[in-house]
Design a protein around this motif. Structure first.
Motif, PDB file in Angstrom:
ATOM      1  N   ASP A   3      -5.898  15.936  -0.402  1.00  0.00           N
ATOM      2  CA  ASP A   3      -4.838  15.355  -1.214  1.00  0.00           C
ATOM      3  C   ASP A   3      -4.350  14.040  -0.629  1.00  0.00           C
ATOM      4  OD1 ASP A   3      -4.862  17.336  -3.101  1.00  0.00           O
ATOM      5  OD2 ASP A   3      -3.312  18.524  -2.133  1.00  0.00           O
ATOM      6  N   SER A   4      -4.967  13.590   0.442  1.00  0.00           N
ATOM      7  CA  SER A   4      -4.543  12.357   1.104  1.00  0.00           C
ATOM      8  C   SER A   4      -5.035  11.130   0.341  1.00  0.00           C
ATOM      9  CB  SER A   4      -5.090  12.335   2.533  1.00  0.00           C
ATOM     10  OG  SER A   4      -4.702  11.162   3.189  1.00  0.00           O
ATOM     11  N   LEU A   5      -4.139  10.179   0.157  1.00  0.00           N
ATOM     12  CA  LEU A   5      -4.478   8.907  -0.477  1.00  0.00           C
ATOM     13  C   LEU A   5      -4.621   7.851   0.608  1.00  0.00           C
ATOM     14  CD1 LEU A   5      -1.823   8.981  -3.323  1.00  0.00           C
ATOM     15  CD2 LEU A   5      -4.277   9.298  -3.601  1.00  0.00           C
ATOM     16  N   LEU A   9      -1.861  -1.815   2.278  1.00  0.00           N
ATOM     17  CA  LEU A   9      -0.668  -2.584   1.948  1.00  0.00           C
ATOM     18  C   LEU A   9      -0.886  -4.008   2.416  1.00  0.00           C
ATOM     19  CD1 LEU A   9       1.954   0.005   3.241  1.00  0.00           C
ATOM     20  CD2 LEU A   9       1.028  -0.215   0.933  1.00  0.00           C
ATOM     21  N   GLU A  10      -0.521  -4.977   1.569  1.00  0.00           N
ATOM     22  CA  GLU A  10      -0.764  -6.373   1.917  1.00  0.00           C
ATOM     23  C   GLU A  10       0.521  -7.183   1.810  1.00  0.00           C
ATOM     24  OE1 GLU A  10      -4.520  -8.414   0.814  1.00  0.00           O
ATOM     25  OE2 GLU A  10      -3.178  -9.729  -0.303  1.00  0.00           O
ATOM     26  N   ASP A  11       0.830  -7.944   2.867  1.00  0.00           N
ATOM     27  CA  ASP A  11       1.977  -8.852   2.883  1.00  0.00           C
ATOM     28  C   ASP A  11       1.662 -10.106   2.084  1.00  0.00           C
ATOM     29  OD1 ASP A  11       3.321  -7.142   4.556  1.00  0.00           O
ATOM     30  OD2 ASP A  11       2.929  -8.284   6.377  1.00  0.00           O
ATOM     31  N   THR A  19      -3.149   2.719   5.751  1.00  0.00           N
ATOM     32  CA  THR A  19      -2.439   3.946   6.073  1.00  0.00           C
ATOM     33  C   THR A  19      -2.849   5.026   5.076  1.00  0.00           C
ATOM     34  OG1 THR A  19      -0.251   4.893   6.545  1.00  0.00           O
ATOM     35  CG2 THR A  19      -0.404   3.386   4.667  1.00  0.00           C
ATOM     36  N   SER A  20      -2.328   6.214   5.223  1.00  0.00           N
ATOM     37  CA  SER A  20      -2.600   7.284   4.263  1.00  0.00           C
ATOM     38  C   SER A  20      -1.327   8.089   4.045  1.00  0.00           C
ATOM     39  CB  SER A  20      -3.738   8.185   4.749  1.00  0.00           C
ATOM     40  OG  SER A  20      -3.357   8.852   5.930  1.00  0.00           O
ATOM     41  N   CYS A  21      -1.266   8.750   2.896  1.00  0.00           N
ATOM     42  CA  CYS A  21      -0.122   9.598   2.572  1.00  0.00           C
ATOM     43  C   CYS A  21      -0.556  10.560   1.470  1.00  0.00           C
ATOM     44  CB  CYS A  21       1.071   8.760   2.131  1.00  0.00           C
ATOM     45  SG  CYS A  21       0.793   7.855   0.609  1.00  0.00           S
ATOM     46  N   THR A  22       0.298  11.523   1.153  1.00  0.00           N
ATOM     47  CA  THR A  22      -0.010  12.448   0.064  1.00  0.00           C
ATOM     48  C   THR A  22       0.627  12.006  -1.240  1.00  0.00           C
ATOM     49  OG1 THR A  22       1.855  13.845   0.658  1.00  0.00           O
ATOM     50  CG2 THR A  22      -0.302  14.447   1.554  1.00  0.00           C
ATOM     51  N   ARG A  23       1.667  11.165  -1.149  1.00  0.00           N
ATOM     52  CA  ARG A  23       2.402  10.740  -2.331  1.00  0.00           C
ATOM     53  C   ARG A  23       3.152   9.459  -1.981  1.00  0.00           C
ATOM     54  NH1 ARG A  23       7.750  13.195  -4.547  1.00  0.00           N
ATOM     55  NH2 ARG A  23       7.491  12.922  -6.765  1.00  0.00           N
TER      56      ARG A  23
END
Length: 95
Positions: A3-5, A9-11, A19-23
């Motif tokens: 379930d990891s996305l 991220l770009e400035d 990075t990764s996250c679930t939501r």
């Protein structure tokens, strides 16, 4: 299936952070637009419900084939309950 996305991220200067996250959410026009996987290889894109909302929309992004996707809009009752407003949104609540 994970379930990891995986996010990039770009400035404004072009610096990228992986990075990764679930939501995750993007605040757009004052609303939180949440994106998460549904466990079946689809992405759910939904907007948090606010008091007074009668429905909320989820967009389902489903892969079909190489370079093809299906986009489906689901409208569901908001389900805001007066006495049971203790619900905390998390990765398992499908909201």
């Amino acid at each position: 299936m994970s379930d990891s996305l995986q996010l990039i991220l770009e400035d404004t200067d072009g610096t990228q952070l992986e990075t990764s996250c679930t939501r995750f959410a993007v605040i757009w026009q004052g609303k939180e637009v949440w994106i998460q996987q549904d466990g079946r290889g689809q992405l759910i894109i939904g907007v948090d419900v606010e008091e007074g909302d009668e429905e909320y929309a989820n967009l389902l992004l489903r892969p079909l084939a190489t370079n093809l996707v299906s986009l489906e809009l689901e409208m569901e009752p908001a389900g805001v309950l007066d006495d049971e407003d203790d619900h905390v949104h998390g990765p398992d609540c499908n909201h």
